[in-house]
Enzyme design. Sequence first.
Site, PDB file in Angstrom:
ATOM      1  CG  HIS A  57       3.927  22.758  12.334  1.00 18.36           C
ATOM      2  ND1 HIS A  57       3.687  23.965  12.950  1.00 18.36           N
ATOM      3  CD2 HIS A  57       2.712  22.162  12.222  1.00 18.36           C
ATOM      4  CE1 HIS A  57       2.402  24.085  13.210  1.00 18.36           C
ATOM      5  NE2 HIS A  57       1.779  23.014  12.780  1.00 18.36           N
ATOM      6  CG  HIS A  58       2.427  20.993   8.495  1.00 16.93           C
ATOM      7  ND1 HIS A  58       2.992  19.889   9.065  1.00 16.93           N
ATOM      8  CD2 HIS A  58       1.168  21.073   9.038  1.00 16.93           C
ATOM      9  CE1 HIS A  58       2.130  19.335   9.924  1.00 16.93           C
ATOM     10  NE2 HIS A  58       1.018  20.035   9.919  1.00 16.93           N
ATOM     11  CG  ASP A  68      -4.737  -9.891  -4.875  1.00 16.84           C
ATOM     12  OD1 ASP A  68      -4.637  -9.252  -5.950  1.00 16.84           O
ATOM     13  OD2 ASP A  68      -4.237 -11.026  -4.722  1.00 16.84           O
ATOM     14  CG  ASP A 122      -1.510  22.984  13.407  1.00 14.49           C
ATOM     15  OD1 ASP A 122      -1.358  22.438  12.303  1.00 14.49           O
ATOM     16  OD2 ASP A 122      -0.592  23.473  14.052  1.00 14.49           O
ATOM     17  N   GLY A 177      -5.929   5.562 -14.073  1.00 13.97           N
ATOM     18  CA  GLY A 177      -5.468   4.229 -13.683  1.00 13.97           C
ATOM     19  C   GLY A 177      -4.615   4.171 -12.436  1.00 13.97           C
ATOM     20  N   GLY A 185      -1.715 -11.367  -6.345  1.00 12.73           N
ATOM     21  CA  GLY A 185      -0.796 -10.332  -6.798  1.00 12.73           C
ATOM     22  C   GLY A 185      -1.283  -9.497  -7.952  1.00 12.73           C
ATOM     23  CG  ASN A 232      -5.475 -11.826  -9.163  1.00  4.80           C
ATOM     24  OD1 ASN A 232      -4.855 -11.166  -8.319  1.00  4.80           O
ATOM     25  ND2 ASN A 232      -5.955 -11.285 -10.259  1.00  4.80           N
ATOM     26  CD  GLU A 279       1.851  -3.346 -13.630  1.00  4.12           C
ATOM     27  OE1 GLU A 279       2.880  -3.406 -14.317  1.00  4.12           O
ATOM     28  OE2 GLU A 279       1.092  -2.363 -13.620  1.00  4.12           O
ATOM     29  CD  GLU A 283      -4.012  14.037   4.950  1.00  7.48           C
ATOM     30  OE1 GLU A 283      -3.321  13.003   4.817  1.00  7.48           O
ATOM     31  OE2 GLU A 283      -4.040  14.699   6.008  1.00  7.48           O
TER      32      GLU A 283
HETATM   33  C1  LIG Z   1      -0.559  13.914   6.715  1.00  5.64           C
HETATM   34  C2  LIG Z   1      -1.083  14.732   7.856  1.00  5.64           C
HETATM   35  N1  LIG Z   1      -2.409  14.941   7.996  1.00  5.64           N
HETATM   36  C3  LIG Z   1      -2.898  15.655   9.030  1.00  5.64           C
HETATM   37  C4  LIG Z   1      -2.060  16.199   9.961  1.00  5.64           C
HETATM   38  C5  LIG Z   1      -2.599  17.010  11.150  1.00  5.64           C
HETATM   39  N2  LIG Z   1      -2.349  16.276  12.412  1.00  5.64           N
HETATM   40  C6  LIG Z   1      -1.231  16.493  13.159  1.00  5.64           C
HETATM   41  S1  LIG Z   1      -1.170  15.532  14.521  1.00  5.64           S
HETATM   42  C7  LIG Z   1      -2.639  14.806  14.130  1.00  5.64           C
HETATM   43  C8  LIG Z   1      -3.258  13.798  15.031  1.00  5.64           C
HETATM   44  C9  LIG Z   1      -2.335  12.704  15.457  1.00  5.64           C
HETATM   45  O1  LIG Z   1      -3.080  11.808  16.224  1.00  5.64           O
HETATM   46  P1  LIG Z   1      -2.378  10.573  16.923  1.00  5.64           P
HETATM   47  O2  LIG Z   1      -1.452   9.916  15.970  1.00  5.64           O
HETATM   48  O3  LIG Z   1      -3.430   9.709  17.518  1.00  5.64           O
HETATM   49  O4  LIG Z   1      -1.470  11.240  18.013  1.00  5.64           O
HETATM   50  P2  LIG Z   1      -1.775  11.585  19.532  1.00  5.64           P
HETATM   51  O5  LIG Z   1      -3.187  11.228  19.842  1.00  5.64           O
HETATM   52  O6  LIG Z   1      -0.799  10.772  20.303  1.00  5.64           O
HETATM   53  O7  LIG Z   1      -1.502  13.048  19.649  1.00  5.64           O
HETATM   54  C10 LIG Z   1      -3.172  15.324  12.949  1.00  5.64           C
HETATM   55  C11 LIG Z   1      -4.459  14.904  12.359  1.00  5.64           C
HETATM   56  C12 LIG Z   1      -0.677  15.981   9.782  1.00  5.64           C
HETATM   57  N3  LIG Z   1       0.231  16.473  10.610  1.00  5.64           N
HETATM   58  N4  LIG Z   1      -0.229  15.225   8.740  1.00  5.64           N
HETATM   59  C1  LIG Z   2      -0.776   4.156  -7.679  1.00  2.45           C
HETATM   60  C2  LIG Z   2      -0.337   3.132  -8.667  1.00  2.45           C
HETATM   61  N1  LIG Z   2       0.781   2.406  -8.448  1.00  2.45           N
HETATM   62  C3  LIG Z   2       1.180   1.453  -9.338  1.00  2.45           C
HETATM   63  C4  LIG Z   2       0.457   1.215 -10.479  1.00  2.45           C
HETATM   64  C5  LIG Z   2       0.890   0.132 -11.480  1.00  2.45           C
HETATM   65  N2  LIG Z   2      -0.109  -0.962 -11.490  1.00  2.45           N
HETATM   66  C6  LIG Z   2      -1.130  -0.995 -12.354  1.00  2.45           C
HETATM   67  S1  LIG Z   2      -2.132  -2.320 -12.158  1.00  2.45           S
HETATM   68  C7  LIG Z   2      -1.172  -2.895 -10.879  1.00  2.45           C
HETATM   69  C8  LIG Z   2      -1.487  -4.178 -10.201  1.00  2.45           C
HETATM   70  C9  LIG Z   2      -2.912  -4.328  -9.781  1.00  2.45           C
HETATM   71  O1  LIG Z   2      -3.023  -5.542  -9.111  1.00  2.45           O
HETATM   72  P1  LIG Z   2      -4.419  -6.065  -8.597  1.00  2.45           P
HETATM   73  O2  LIG Z   2      -5.175  -4.978  -7.972  1.00  2.45           O
HETATM   74  O3  LIG Z   2      -4.204  -7.285  -7.790  1.00  2.45           O
HETATM   75  O4  LIG Z   2      -5.213  -6.380  -9.934  1.00  2.45           O
HETATM   76  P2  LIG Z   2      -5.288  -7.734 -10.776  1.00  2.45           P
HETATM   77  O5  LIG Z   2      -4.440  -8.756 -10.117  1.00  2.45           O
HETATM   78  O6  LIG Z   2      -6.741  -8.062 -10.760  1.00  2.45           O
HETATM   79  O7  LIG Z   2      -4.821  -7.353 -12.146  1.00  2.45           O
HETATM   80  C10 LIG Z   2      -0.094  -2.045 -10.634  1.00  2.45           C
HETATM   81  C11 LIG Z   2       0.917  -2.264  -9.596  1.00  2.45           C
HETATM   82  C12 LIG Z   2      -0.697   1.999 -10.680  1.00  2.45           C
HETATM   83  N3  LIG Z   2      -1.459   1.853 -11.758  1.00  2.45           N
HETATM   84  N4  LIG Z   2      -1.079   2.924  -9.756  1.00  2.45           N
HETATM   85 MG   LIG Z   3      -4.499  -9.217  -8.092  1.00  2.00          MG
END
Ligand SMILES: Cc1ncc(C[n+]2csc(CCOP(=O)(O)OP(=O)(O)O)c2C)c(N)n1
Ligand SMILES: Cc1ncc(C[n+]2csc(CCOP(=O)(O)OP(=O)(O)O)c2C)c(N)n1
Ligand SMILES: [Mg+2]
Lengths: 609, 609
Positions: free
Chosen positions: B156-157, B485, B28, B455, B514, B512, B518, B91
């Site tokens: 709010h927020h 994955d 909003d 990364g 997991g 693979n 790591e 987001e």
């Molecule tokens: C992380 C985040 N992004 C955006 C918003 C803005 N926002 C508040 S309610 C809403 C829509 C919610 O839609 P839905 O879950 O379908 O609820 P309903 O249709 O039942 O109102 C958004 C985009 C928020 N509150 N939080």
């Molecule tokens: C946001 C975030 N959370 C955690 C990590 C730690 N991390 C680095 S690589 C990885 C695993 C990736 O697994 P996958 O995508 O399956 O790749 P692969 O098995 O091919 O190595 C994690 C948990 C990170 N780099 N970023």
């Molecule tokens: Mg993997």
Amino acid sequence: GDTVTVADYLLQRLIQLGVTQMFGLPGDFNLGSYMRFITCLLTRLMLLESSYRFLGTYMPPDATILIQFIPIVVQDYVEDSPITWVGNCNELNASYAADGYARVKDSSLGVILTTFGVGELSATNGIAGAFSEHVPVLHIVGVPSTTQQKSKPMLHHTLGDGRFDAYFKASQQFTISQATLTNAATAGAEIDRILTDCVVAARPVYLMLPTDLVHEKIPSRRLRTPINSLPPQNDAEVEAFVLDEIMKLVNEAEQDVLILVDACAIRHGVKKELEELIAKTGFPVYSAPMGKTAVNETYERYGGIYVGSISHPEIKERVESAKLILSVGGLKSDFNTGNFTYHIPTTRTIELHSDHTRVQFASYHGIGMKNLLPKLTSRLQPHFEDAKEIPVPKFVRPVPEEDNQIISHTWLWPRVSQFFRPKDVIVAETGTSSFGILDVPLPEGAIFCSQILWGSIGWTVGATLGAALAAEDLGLNRTILFVGDGSLQLTVQELSVMLKLGVKPIIFVLNNSGYTIERYLHGENAHYNDITDWRWTKILSTFGGEEGKNCQSYTVRTKDELSALLDDETFANAEKIQLVEMIMEKHDAPRALKVQAELSGQTNRYVLP
Amino acid sequence: GDTVTVADYLLQRLIQLGVTQMFGLPGDFNLGSYMRFITCLLTRLMLLESSYRFLGTYMPPDATILIQFIPIVVQDYVEDSPITWVGNCNELNASYAADGYARVKDSSLGVILTTFGVGELSATNGIAGAFSEHVPVLHIVGVPSTTQQKSKPMLHHTLGDGRFDAYFKASQQFTISQATLTNAATAGAEIDRILTDCVVAARPVYLMLPTDLVHEKIPSRRLRTPINSLPPQNDAEVEAFVLDEIMKLVNEAEQDVLILVDACAIRHGVKKELEELIAKTGFPVYSAPMGKTAVNETYERYGGIYVGSISHPEIKERVESAKLILSVGGLKSDFNTGNFTYHIPTTRTIELHSDHTRVQFASYHGIGMKNLLPKLTSRLQPHFEDAKEIPVPKFVRPVPEEDNQIISHTWLWPRVSQFFRPKDVIVAETGTSSFGILDVPLPEGAIFCSQILWGSIGWTVGATLGAALAAEDLGLNRTILFVGDGSLQLTVQELSVMLKLGVKPIIFVLNNSGYTIERYLHGENAHYNDITDWRWTKILSTFGGEEGKNCQSYTVRTKDELSALLDDETFANAEKIQLVEMIMEKHDAPRALKVQAELSGQTNRYVLP
Ligand SMILES: Cc1ncc(C[n+]2csc(CCOP(=O)(O)OP(=O)(O)O)c2C)c(N)n1
Ligand SMILES: Cc1ncc(C[n+]2csc(CCOP(=O)(O)OP(=O)(O)O)c2C)c(N)n1
Ligand SMILES: [Mg+2]
Ligand SMILES: [Mg+2]
């Protein structure tokens, strides 16, 4: 022995505080810590031998490897800790889960472990939300070694400019206390300091755990003194004065005192004290939205939800005409007060807060309600025996008769209200759900979770995971989620973690083709409030569930279909995770939302030139 | 006219800078801004009348309502702006998309619009990543009105404690410039200031747009002077001195000069200047991982990827034995340098950076490469005609013969390398993918995107969406993603936005079981490196796709299956979004990762007591 590793110290503290689950994702800077936690997991696994609950419902392909792995790692640690590791799908969801866990696990806290930079920053919104809504969450971050923190090499997950303190600085905006462990000598005291702040202030705290300190040995002596989670004592003289002031007003008001409970009564742990006050005085009780379930909603002298001008007229009338309002744990945010439309003069208000008290216009800092309430109760009790005579309209919402089969908001909420059972945990997402659920009473012992102040959509999905785990822990009943189709899209993957852990929430998805709440604020038919149509009943199986086996999905399009489902015992018993897609009208909304949106829309509204 | 609204001003600036897509979610506090952008969307929609690409592949149920809606809102604005609104699922994903868009759309920038608090903070990790990796992203945040910013009601927020500047303060850690618009008089200049910083420094910037300012009128005059996106001129005297110094070293080295290109050559826009330098001198060229595709990898004097000690031995030998290294846009992070194992003495190094130059040990601040390079090229050109004689081993990786059908890393990457076409955009996720892809050459005009410094796993999913949109815009070829994955689970919902927009990436999912990368760092068989098994080939249809119609999913288990698919023309032409689940071994990894993990694991390793 006389020493423990830093990781063990931290774990022991968490166990003392009742923590049983830890949320997060692995990363190379926190693997040291993980290594430690996995030992706990494996310990638990051994204890529960026959059950593979913690490894998903299938026999994990590497179970034997895991078992072989146990002697190497666990042996030294077998004595300890029933903390289990919940591997989340992403860090935001993990932070939401820690928050949801902490809300249900009343006197404990939520814990999330992430890796440096990429991990912790993904959780920022979740941590800030816990701050906003007074939820105690410990955020542990596995960070580069103390040596690296000094030499500042250009490591992965850094900003590339040598600012190793940037994440810490950002965290200061959203946590009440922070610690970056730099040496073994102070580690124990630092951990205790932030844990104390976390549980006393009911706010998130931040802990940087460098890879090289995790297994440093420190004295275990401190562990023999438990963390104090009680707020500081009130100054006796001031407290006595405040009690006198309150009693004066109470006497002037004669019988006509009304208790209004709010968020902080729950978050700052005075539900018990409040119950005593209410039972002994018989004063009528109402609740703000964020105070819902602070007081048993089936209690005969409980009148329902007061939200300023958008309250039901009778409630508004009762609350605003009381001679004196005793507000407990008030948190006057826009959505919690009908956009600031309380019509209660300050001269008729006493506010009890966690760390101060207000009597009319006077503030008394340091006079907290946890200690004040019992004294107030005993002062009040002998006097007001016939306060009990003030009538309180019963908080009931009968299911309305409608001559169509559309699942409307006016029908839905009273209908599901009949479905709830004592001790259910009920989670409602920001959107039409959080407004709809307010209107109906919840059963005795139910716990209501919603983010009425912070309002981050998608929060409930992670929070439901955490809440369900906490509910299991406490022997509560079912966990029931109401979530909009738009909100669920933000964090949907966490359903797979629910499947993995075998928790069994009932998830009602309100499919109303997009962001209905936003339509009330702006752009009734605008494209940006539409979302893509997902096949909601395929979600669980796509994430690894087996329909009919460990999960069940339904679509309901009519009142009769939904009613039949709710009346089905198997469904109601929630023996597996269940997802119910409810087809609803795009432009329908609960009464309260329509009014609220009008009120708040005025403030933010953009008028076309 | 002589005045425009603040929103229009901003939009016009973005259009001037080549922006065609905007990412984010409504809320909003930013609906005012959305209102404005939706008009552009609708304009575009009308122009493209026959195609429903922007509303998904299905005829949207409310198309007629939308059309009816157009006259009311759009009429005044029909003249402007081909910026389309991409509604993301969350987001973080939106910030990743803006980042991916900016990487491909070379001289433009990525834009994300979020709401106050909950929205913006969910994007923190994505914005910080753009900072770390030098990507120009504008983060617009719809915030409460200027009046509310002063009176600080508990909206709010908010954090509930009146700190309306907390998010701004946090953003200062992760953006190069910030602006909070407080009045119409300075709005235009403020917007220009941060946009200039964004494109010149190639880093994210942050803009708070209060609801009441969005439609304030400001003079349009400034718009006639375009934003300067060029770096400042070098001081002529210092520059001449530096060129002399460089020439001295070049002369001493005789023919033996080697060019090493890196990240900032791409991010700070000197690909053209570099091409000239290389073509005219004939010096051998190598690339750091983050510099991959800065130079055409099929160029005959391009020798491949240098990563310190984990380079292929022949490359290591060539690079480290050159008499002089001319490093262009170097960014020496751990994973970009084989964990800091360059064996090149500083005395043999010249470093050209965006804002300074280093010749051996001497730093020359303010001497940037964008202006220096053309001068250097013309100084070098007459001299070194036979530098072209220095042999450069051809960068080719033939597909190895293996006597099994397992899709191994050693086989996979050379094999997919044959599948690539000129001008493909190739995105590789952190994990085994980002290591594997480095080893094989990409075709002419290909663009490689990966987060080797930051990364953050899951980034590629959003980034692929942004990259694919930018690629369409620039008339590039297919967008091809390699993602683990584990990583895909973090951000999977963004696939639904790809379906909605009708972009057609080819997504290779390395299944693979997991977090393989790591496992190489810690806990080879540990539970915390496992993930739940998803039904990957059901994902697209669950998110609203129609298999065989607007999407296609495959599982391949053997070399032959994958080869057959890659050879299939229909598949290769990428006419719809395609997802290929490749079943791989849990413990297999590319050579480079094995070595790298060993090197970096030593630094962060936790040794059991
Ligand atoms: C992380 C985040 N992004 C955006 C918003 C803005 N926002 C508040 S309610 C809403 C829509 C919610 O839609 P839905 O879950 O379908 O609820 P309903 O249709 O039942 O109102 C958004 C985009 C928020 N509150 N939080
Ligand atoms: C946001 C975030 N959370 C955690 C990590 C730690 N991390 C680095 S690589 C990885 C695993 C990736 O697994 P996958 O995508 O399956 O790749 P692969 O098995 O091919 O190595 C994690 C948990 C990170 N780099 N970023
Ligand atoms: Mg993997
Ligand atoms: Mg909805």
